[in-house]
Scaffold this active site. Structure first.
Site, short mmCIF file in Angstrom:
data_model
loop_
_atom_site.label_atom_id
_atom_site.label_comp_id
_atom_site.label_asym_id
_atom_site.label_seq_id
_atom_site.Cartn_x
_atom_site.Cartn_y
_atom_site.Cartn_z
N LYS A 32 0.84 -1.21 0.00
CA LYS A 32 0.00 0.00 0.00
C LYS A 32 0.87 1.25 0.00
O LYS A 32 0.67 2.16 -0.80
CB LYS A 32 -0.94 0.02 1.23
CG LYS A 32 -1.86 -1.20 1.31
CD LYS A 32 -2.79 -1.13 2.51
CE LYS A 32 -2.12 -1.20 3.86
NZ LYS A 32 -1.48 -2.51 4.17
N ARG A 107 -10.31 0.43 8.07
CA ARG A 107 -9.93 -0.96 8.35
C ARG A 107 -11.01 -1.72 9.08
O ARG A 107 -10.82 -2.89 9.41
CB ARG A 107 -8.68 -0.95 9.25
CG ARG A 107 -7.37 -1.12 8.53
CD ARG A 107 -6.31 -0.85 9.59
NE ARG A 107 -5.12 -1.60 9.44
CZ ARG A 107 -3.99 -1.10 8.94
NH1 ARG A 107 -3.94 0.10 8.46
NH2 ARG A 107 -2.92 -1.84 8.91
N ARG A 141 11.74 -5.20 5.22
CA ARG A 141 11.43 -3.80 4.89
C ARG A 141 12.30 -2.81 5.65
O ARG A 141 12.61 -2.99 6.81
CB ARG A 141 9.97 -3.49 5.22
CG ARG A 141 9.67 -1.99 5.12
CD ARG A 141 8.23 -1.65 5.20
NE ARG A 141 7.57 -2.27 6.33
CZ ARG A 141 6.26 -2.36 6.42
NH1 ARG A 141 5.49 -1.89 5.47
NH2 ARG A 141 5.72 -2.92 7.48
N ARG A 174 13.87 0.80 10.63
CA ARG A 174 13.02 -0.41 10.57
C ARG A 174 11.92 -0.21 11.61
O ARG A 174 12.15 0.37 12.67
CB ARG A 174 13.83 -1.66 10.87
CG ARG A 174 14.91 -1.86 9.80
CD ARG A 174 15.34 -3.28 9.62
NE ARG A 174 16.45 -3.33 8.67
CZ ARG A 174 16.42 -3.97 7.50
NH1 ARG A 174 15.36 -4.65 7.14
NH2 ARG A 174 17.47 -3.95 6.70
N ARG A 186 -0.96 -9.03 13.10
CA ARG A 186 -1.53 -8.03 12.17
C ARG A 186 -2.32 -8.72 11.05
O ARG A 186 -3.37 -8.24 10.63
CB ARG A 186 -0.39 -7.18 11.58
CG ARG A 186 0.13 -6.14 12.56
CD ARG A 186 1.53 -5.69 12.27
NE ARG A 186 1.74 -5.08 10.99
CZ ARG A 186 2.94 -4.84 10.45
NH1 ARG A 186 4.04 -5.18 11.11
NH2 ARG A 186 3.04 -4.26 9.29
P1 AP5 Z 1 4.76 -1.66 1.91
O1 AP5 Z 1 4.49 -0.82 0.71
O2 AP5 Z 1 5.45 -1.02 3.06
O3 AP5 Z 1 3.42 -2.42 2.39
P2 AP5 Z 1 2.15 -1.88 3.17
O4 AP5 Z 1 0.94 -2.50 2.55
O5 AP5 Z 1 2.17 -0.39 3.29
O6 AP5 Z 1 2.39 -2.59 4.56
P3 AP5 Z 1 2.27 -2.06 6.05
O7 AP5 Z 1 3.03 -3.00 6.93
O8 AP5 Z 1 2.59 -0.61 6.14
O9 AP5 Z 1 0.75 -2.27 6.30
P4 AP5 Z 1 0.06 -2.35 7.67
O10 AP5 Z 1 -1.34 -2.25 7.23
O11 AP5 Z 1 0.38 -3.53 8.49
O12 AP5 Z 1 0.72 -1.14 8.50
P5 AP5 Z 1 0.21 0.31 8.85
O13 AP5 Z 1 1.37 1.19 8.96
O14 AP5 Z 1 -0.90 0.71 7.96
O15 AP5 Z 1 5.61 -2.94 1.39
C1 AP5 Z 1 6.06 -3.92 2.33
C2 AP5 Z 1 7.46 -4.43 1.88
O16 AP5 Z 1 7.30 -5.16 0.66
C3 AP5 Z 1 8.47 -3.30 1.58
O17 AP5 Z 1 9.73 -3.71 1.99
C4 AP5 Z 1 8.39 -3.15 0.04
O18 AP5 Z 1 9.63 -2.68 -0.48
C5 AP5 Z 1 8.09 -4.57 -0.39
N1 AP5 Z 1 7.25 -4.65 -1.60
C6 AP5 Z 1 6.23 -3.80 -1.95
N2 AP5 Z 1 5.66 -4.20 -3.11
C7 AP5 Z 1 6.35 -5.32 -3.50
C8 AP5 Z 1 6.22 -6.21 -4.61
N3 AP5 Z 1 5.29 -6.03 -5.58
N4 AP5 Z 1 7.06 -7.26 -4.68
C9 AP5 Z 1 8.02 -7.47 -3.72
N5 AP5 Z 1 8.19 -6.67 -2.63
C10 AP5 Z 1 7.34 -5.61 -2.53
O19 AP5 Z 1 -0.40 0.07 10.30
C11 AP5 Z 1 0.44 -0.24 11.40
C12 AP5 Z 1 -0.40 -0.39 12.67
O20 AP5 Z 1 -1.07 0.86 12.95
C13 AP5 Z 1 -1.53 -1.42 12.59
O21 AP5 Z 1 -1.08 -2.72 12.92
C14 AP5 Z 1 -2.51 -0.87 13.64
O22 AP5 Z 1 -2.08 -1.17 14.94
C15 AP5 Z 1 -2.40 0.63 13.43
N6 AP5 Z 1 -3.34 1.17 12.42
C16 AP5 Z 1 -3.02 1.81 11.25
N7 AP5 Z 1 -4.12 2.18 10.59
C17 AP5 Z 1 -5.18 1.78 11.37
C18 AP5 Z 1 -6.59 1.85 11.21
N8 AP5 Z 1 -7.15 2.43 10.14
N9 AP5 Z 1 -7.36 1.32 12.19
C19 AP5 Z 1 -6.83 0.76 13.30
N10 AP5 Z 1 -5.49 0.63 13.50
C20 AP5 Z 1 -4.68 1.15 12.54
MG MG Z 2 2.32 0.97 4.88
#
Ligand code: AP5
Ligand code: MG
Ligand code: ZN
Length: 228
Positions: A32, A107, A141, A174, A186
């Site tokens: 994402k 979410r 990552r 990280r 997660r």
């Molecule tokens: P990346 O682009 O970073 O993936 P992402 O989908 O953004 O993953 P996140 O871990 O950020 O999602 P998340 O939903 O768990 O975390 P968030 O910060 O939103 O890519 C991942 C890796 O893969 C990278 O190394 C990239 O280089 C690689 N990659 C990308 N595309 C690729 C491809 N095609 N092929 C190979 N490699 C690839 O949330 C964190 C925490 O915050 C949650 O756990 C929760 O506690 C809280 N939170 C956030 N939003 C909410 C909400 N709306 N409601 C409640 N709690 C929330």
């Molecule tokens: Mg993200």
């Protein structure tokens, strides 16, 4: 026991009220954030990542950050009311006036219902990646601490080792929640609480499924076509 303080909501114009927004949807590690940065360059829509906003609140030591941290460290969702208050406040900012791109929000069904009362969502882009790919993506990552560009040790390294492609910084980070145990929690939260939203948006005819288990450029191309 006293209730923890909730963030206050500023009053003012919710800029997003008059425009259409995009949602990037998918499990942890789906890509994402990676795709949001590329789509932002093509569409000009600002990225609103609730994960990035929460991490900034944790780093700043705000009440929201203190409350959110325990959920994030456990790989659980932060309570809806905290997230909705953050979003309402963010949408007061001027750059939200021509539409925004939500990354990792909504979410839960209550978050989606709250969003529907604030702004119209025109497209939900679901980046689909099988569970077995997620751990290797998350555990490799790293991100630029200055411009938030996202990299991977194997799949998407910087062009020059130790130097951010986008801003030239060497300040990489990280995430505290990028370890195998937390990733599994997660992923569990995603399947239980977030994936039901797929039907909710599918019923509205705005849900686009994109195969996220391919090269990053191919995925960007498909997302841009879906947005046409
Ligand atoms: P990346 O682009 O970073 O993936 P992402 O989908 O953004 O993953 P996140 O871990 O950020 O999602 P998340 O939903 O768990 O975390 P968030 O910060 O939103 O890519 C991942 C890796 O893969 C990278 O190394 C990239 O280089 C690689 N990659 C990308 N595309 C690729 C491809 N095609 N092929 C190979 N490699 C690839 O949330 C964190 C925490 O915050 C949650 O756990 C929760 O506690 C809280 N939170 C956030 N939003 C909410 C909400 N709306 N409601 C409640 N709690 C929330
Ligand atoms: Mg993200
Ligand atoms: Zn950078």
């Amino acid at each position: 026991m006293a209730c923890p303080a909730r963030p206050t909501v500023k009053t003012g114009t919710l800029h997003a009220g008059n425009m259409e927004s995009i949602v990037l949807f998918g499990p942890p590690g789906a890509g994402k954030g990676t795709q949001a940065q590329r789509i932002m360059e093509s569409t000009g829509l600002p990225q609103i990542s609730t994960g990035d906003m929460l991490r900034a609140s944790v780093a700043a030591g705000t009440q929201t950050g203190i409350e959110a941290k325990k959920f994030m460290d456990a790989g659980q969702l932060v309570p809806d009311e905290v997230i909705i208050a953050l979003i309402r406040e963010r949408l007061l900012e001027d750059d939200a006036s021509n539409g925004v791109m939500f990354d990792g929000f909504p979410r839960t069904i209550p978050q989606a219902e709250a969003l529907s009362r604030i702004t119209k969502v025109s497209h939900v882009i679901a980046i689909e990646v099988p569970d077995e790919r997620i751990v290797e993506r998350i555990c490799g990552r790293y991100t630029c601490g200055d411009c938030s560009a996202v990299y991977h040790d194997t799949f998407n390294p910087t062009a020059v080792e130790g130097v951010c492609d986008v801003c030239g910084s060497s300040n990489f980070k990280r995430r505290a929640d990028d370890n195998e145990d937390t990733v599994l929690s997660r992923l569990g939260a995603y399947h239980q609480q977030t994936s039901p939203l797929a039907d909710w948006y599918d019923n509205q005819g705005i849900f686009h499924r994109i195969n996220g288990d391919r090269a990053i450029d191919e995925i960007t191309e498909d997302i841009l076509s879906a947005l046409d």
